[in-house]
Write a protein that holds these residues in place. Sequence first.
Motif, mmCIF file in Angstrom:
data_model
loop_
_atom_site.group_PDB
_atom_site.id
_atom_site.type_symbol
_atom_site.label_atom_id
_atom_site.label_comp_id
_atom_site.label_asym_id
_atom_site.label_seq_id
_atom_site.Cartn_x
_atom_site.Cartn_y
_atom_site.Cartn_z
ATOM 1 N N CYS A 101 0.829 -1.212 0.000
ATOM 2 C CA CYS A 101 0.000 0.000 0.000
ATOM 3 C C CYS A 101 0.864 1.263 0.000
ATOM 4 C CB CYS A 101 -0.945 0.009 1.202
ATOM 5 S SG CYS A 101 -2.341 -1.121 1.026
ATOM 6 N N ASP A 102 2.011 1.206 0.635
ATOM 7 C CA ASP A 102 2.937 2.331 0.617
ATOM 8 C C ASP A 102 3.591 2.489 -0.756
ATOM 9 O OD1 ASP A 102 2.552 3.175 3.225
ATOM 10 O OD2 ASP A 102 4.205 1.980 4.014
ATOM 11 N N ALA A 103 3.979 1.363 -1.347
ATOM 12 C CA ALA A 103 4.726 1.398 -2.608
ATOM 13 C C ALA A 103 3.862 1.781 -3.805
ATOM 14 C CB ALA A 103 5.382 0.036 -2.861
ATOM 15 N N TYR A 104 2.630 1.337 -3.811
ATOM 16 C CA TYR A 104 1.765 1.514 -4.984
ATOM 17 C C TYR A 104 1.647 2.970 -5.444
ATOM 18 C CZ TYR A 104 -2.455 1.210 -7.877
ATOM 19 O OH TYR A 104 -3.371 1.315 -8.899
ATOM 20 N N PRO A 105 1.214 3.895 -4.596
ATOM 21 C CA PRO A 105 1.102 5.273 -5.090
ATOM 22 C C PRO A 105 2.454 5.889 -5.429
ATOM 23 C CG PRO A 105 0.552 5.170 -2.752
ATOM 24 C CD PRO A 105 0.722 3.777 -3.224
ATOM 25 N N SER A 106 3.496 5.484 -4.730
ATOM 26 C CA SER A 106 4.831 6.004 -5.028
ATOM 27 C C SER A 106 5.279 5.601 -6.428
ATOM 28 C CB SER A 106 5.846 5.502 -3.998
ATOM 29 O OG SER A 106 5.517 5.964 -2.718
ATOM 30 N N ILE A 107 5.030 4.354 -6.764
ATOM 31 C CA ILE A 107 5.418 3.864 -8.100
ATOM 32 C C ILE A 107 4.584 4.550 -9.179
ATOM 33 C CG2 ILE A 107 5.370 1.809 -9.578
ATOM 34 C CD1 ILE A 107 6.276 0.232 -7.044
ATOM 35 N N LEU A 108 3.296 4.726 -8.929
ATOM 36 C CA LEU A 108 2.462 5.435 -9.909
ATOM 37 C C LEU A 108 2.939 6.873 -10.089
ATOM 38 C CD1 LEU A 108 -1.153 4.246 -8.999
ATOM 39 C CD2 LEU A 108 0.383 3.347 -10.768
#
Length: 106
Positions: free
Chosen positions: A37-44
């Motif tokens: 959940c932390d990584a997902y928006p960062s990658i987007l």
Amino acid sequence: MFDDWKEPMNRYVQKHIDRRCFLPIADELDADIAELCDAYPSILLENGVIDASGNDTDLDFDEDDLLDAMLDRFLQNHDADEARAALYAVLIDAFLTLVDEASEDL
């Protein structure tokens, strides 16, 4: 960043994921979901799919590329042999499916 998205998404995924598929990592599963959940928006954001406010930029990002980017990021923090990396890939795929489903529910 994006805490208003992460917390409800984390709860949604933890509630709806089929835990039977992840028995070998059962003791870390909730922490892994929170990490995703932390990584997902960062990658987007890093790939220009969303802007700093979380708005869609209409940039197309292939699902396979997203899965690969998330797996690469995840494996930076987890030692994994080939079998464990494959299980993490299945986890990320299930996570992305639930994110897509939750987008309709949340």
